[in-house]
Design a protein around this motif. Structure first.
Motif, short mmCIF file in Angstrom:
data_model
loop_
_atom_site.label_atom_id
_atom_site.label_comp_id
_atom_site.label_asym_id
_atom_site.label_seq_id
_atom_site.Cartn_x
_atom_site.Cartn_y
_atom_site.Cartn_z
N GLU A 240 17.59 -46.81 -3.08
CA GLU A 240 19.01 -47.18 -2.91
C GLU A 240 19.89 -45.92 -2.91
OE1 GLU A 240 20.54 -49.86 -5.92
OE2 GLU A 240 22.59 -49.67 -5.16
N GLY A 241 19.67 -45.03 -3.88
CA GLY A 241 20.49 -43.83 -3.99
C GLY A 241 20.29 -42.87 -2.83
N VAL A 242 19.04 -42.71 -2.41
CA VAL A 242 18.75 -41.80 -1.30
C VAL A 242 19.32 -42.37 0.00
CG1 VAL A 242 16.88 -40.89 0.15
CG2 VAL A 242 16.70 -40.76 -2.35
N PHE A 243 19.11 -43.67 0.22
CA PHE A 243 19.63 -44.25 1.46
C PHE A 243 21.16 -44.21 1.47
CE2 PHE A 243 20.69 -47.37 4.69
CZ PHE A 243 19.86 -46.95 5.71
N ARG A 244 21.76 -44.38 0.30
CA ARG A 244 23.23 -44.29 0.19
C ARG A 244 23.71 -42.90 0.64
NH1 ARG A 244 26.85 -46.54 1.46
NH2 ARG A 244 26.32 -48.40 0.29
N SER A 245 23.01 -41.85 0.16
CA SER A 245 23.38 -40.48 0.56
C SER A 245 23.31 -40.32 2.07
CB SER A 245 22.43 -39.44 -0.05
OG SER A 245 22.39 -39.52 -1.44
N LEU A 246 22.19 -40.78 2.66
CA LEU A 246 21.99 -40.59 4.11
C LEU A 246 22.98 -41.42 4.92
CD1 LEU A 246 18.09 -40.67 4.47
CD2 LEU A 246 19.62 -38.70 4.32
N VAL B 287 27.72 -47.80 8.03
CA VAL B 287 28.28 -48.75 7.05
C VAL B 287 27.23 -49.78 6.68
CG1 VAL B 287 30.08 -50.46 6.61
CG2 VAL B 287 30.60 -48.40 7.95
N VAL B 288 26.91 -49.87 5.40
CA VAL B 288 25.86 -50.77 4.94
C VAL B 288 26.11 -51.11 3.47
CG1 VAL B 288 24.33 -48.86 4.24
CG2 VAL B 288 23.32 -51.01 4.96
N ALA C 223 18.91 -36.28 -9.07
CA ALA C 223 20.14 -35.47 -9.17
C ALA C 223 19.90 -34.06 -8.62
CB ALA C 223 20.60 -35.41 -10.62
N MET C 224 18.69 -33.51 -8.83
CA MET C 224 18.36 -32.18 -8.31
C MET C 224 18.48 -32.14 -6.79
SD MET C 224 17.46 -30.08 -10.74
CE MET C 224 16.47 -28.82 -9.94
N ARG C 225 18.35 -33.32 -6.15
CA ARG C 225 18.42 -33.38 -4.69
C ARG C 225 19.76 -33.94 -4.21
NH1 ARG C 225 12.55 -34.77 -2.51
NH2 ARG C 225 11.32 -33.80 -4.14
N GLY C 226 20.68 -34.13 -5.16
CA GLY C 226 22.03 -34.57 -4.76
C GLY C 226 22.21 -36.08 -4.68
N HIS C 227 21.27 -36.85 -5.24
CA HIS C 227 21.40 -38.31 -5.23
C HIS C 227 21.77 -38.78 -6.63
CE1 HIS C 227 19.31 -37.74 -1.49
NE2 HIS C 227 18.21 -37.37 -2.09
N ASP C 228 22.88 -39.51 -6.74
CA ASP C 228 23.40 -39.92 -8.05
C ASP C 228 22.97 -41.35 -8.37
OD1 ASP C 228 24.77 -40.34 -10.35
OD2 ASP C 228 26.77 -40.20 -9.44
N LEU C 229 22.06 -41.50 -9.33
CA LEU C 229 21.54 -42.84 -9.67
C LEU C 229 22.08 -43.37 -10.99
CD1 LEU C 229 17.69 -42.38 -8.93
CD2 LEU C 229 19.56 -42.76 -7.31
N HIS C 230 22.91 -42.57 -11.69
CA HIS C 230 23.15 -42.87 -13.10
C HIS C 230 23.88 -44.19 -13.34
CE1 HIS C 230 27.30 -41.46 -12.65
NE2 HIS C 230 27.52 -42.08 -13.78
N ALA C 231 24.68 -44.64 -12.38
CA ALA C 231 25.47 -45.86 -12.60
C ALA C 231 24.72 -47.14 -12.24
CB ALA C 231 26.78 -45.78 -11.81
N LEU C 232 23.52 -47.01 -11.68
CA LEU C 232 22.77 -48.22 -11.27
C LEU C 232 22.22 -48.93 -12.50
CD1 LEU C 232 20.88 -46.68 -8.20
CD2 LEU C 232 23.04 -47.96 -8.23
N ARG C 233 22.07 -50.23 -12.41
CA ARG C 233 21.55 -51.04 -13.52
C ARG C 233 20.47 -51.99 -13.00
NH1 ARG C 233 23.52 -47.51 -15.59
NH2 ARG C 233 25.14 -47.39 -17.17
N ALA C 234 19.40 -52.11 -13.75
CA ALA C 234 18.27 -52.92 -13.29
C ALA C 234 18.59 -54.41 -13.35
CB ALA C 234 17.04 -52.62 -14.15
#
Ligand code: 4NP
Length: 154
Positions: free
Chosen positions: A18-24, A31-32, A57-68
Motif C-alpha cells: 500500500e505504501g509503495v504503491f501510494r508513493s508511485l 488517482v487511486v 522509511a529508508m526508501r521514502g515510503h511512510d507506513l507509520h500511520a497505517l493500522r491493521a
C-alpha cells in the motif's frame, strides 16, 4: 479505482505494498484509493511491524500511520481489485468472497519477470528483499493499470 492489498497479518507485506504503491501513484499523478487488510485477526488496530516501517522509511515510503484490519465480506463490493501477496491469501479471499461481488481477486505479482508470491519477512526477516519485490510489483501494477485505463480492461 479502489485497490485493496491483502496479506496474512496486515503488518508487513500488504501495508508495504500500500505504501509503495501510494508513493508511485502520487509521483505519476495516478488517482487511486488504496487500503490493505489481512486474512488473520492477530494484529487488529496495530501499526505495521517496526522493522518494516524502518526499512520502508529508508526508501521514502511512510507506513507509520497505517493500522491493521481484517478482510471483510463488504470489501468485495467496496474494492475493484483485491491483490493478494501469496497463493494462500488468494485462496482465503476467494473462499470468503460473496457470490456476485464486484472485486476482481488476483495475485499482486504478475510473475512475468520475478516470483508470483511476496515472501513473508515476518518469517524470513528479509525486509529489504521483500521491499525489492514489492517495489518491482508495484511498478508493474502501475503500468498495467495505466494501460488498462486507456484500454478500459485490467
Ligand atoms: P504479513 O506477515 O502477512 O506480511 O503481515 C505476518 C505478520 C504476522 C503474522 C503473520 C504474518 N502473525 O502470525 O502474527
Amino acid at each position: 479505482m479502489r485497490i485493496l492489498f491483502l496479506c496474512l497479518g496486515n503488518i508487513c507485506r500488504s501495508p508495504a505494498a500500500e505504501g509503495v504503491f501510494r508513493s508511485l501513484a502520487d509521483e505519476a499523478g495516478f488517482v487511486v484509493e488504496l487500503d490493505s487488510a489481512g486474512t488473520g485477526n492477530w494484529h487488529l488496530g496495530h501499526p505495521p511491524y517496526g522493522p518494516m516501517i524502518a526499512a520502508a522509511a529508508m526508501r521514502g515510503h511512510d507506513l507509520h500511520a497505517l493500522r491493521a484490519r481484517q478482510l471483510t465480506r463488504e470489501d468485495f463490493d467496496r474494492f475493484d481489485l483485491i491483490l493478494a501477496m501469496d497463493r494462500q491469501n488468494l485462496h482465503d479471499a476467494q473462499a470468503l468472497a460473496p457470490a456476485g461481488s464486484r472485486a476482481q481477486i488476483a495475485l499482486f505479482l504478475d510473475g512475468e519477470t520475478g516470483p508470483h508470491e511476496v515472501p513473508d519477512p515476518y518469517y524470513t526477516r528479509d525486509f529489504d528483499g521483500c521491499l525489492d519485490i514489492v517495489e518491482a510489483g508495484a511498478q508493474a501494477l502501475l503500468v498495467r493499470l495505466q494501460r488498462a485505463q486507456s484500454d478500459s480492461a485490467f
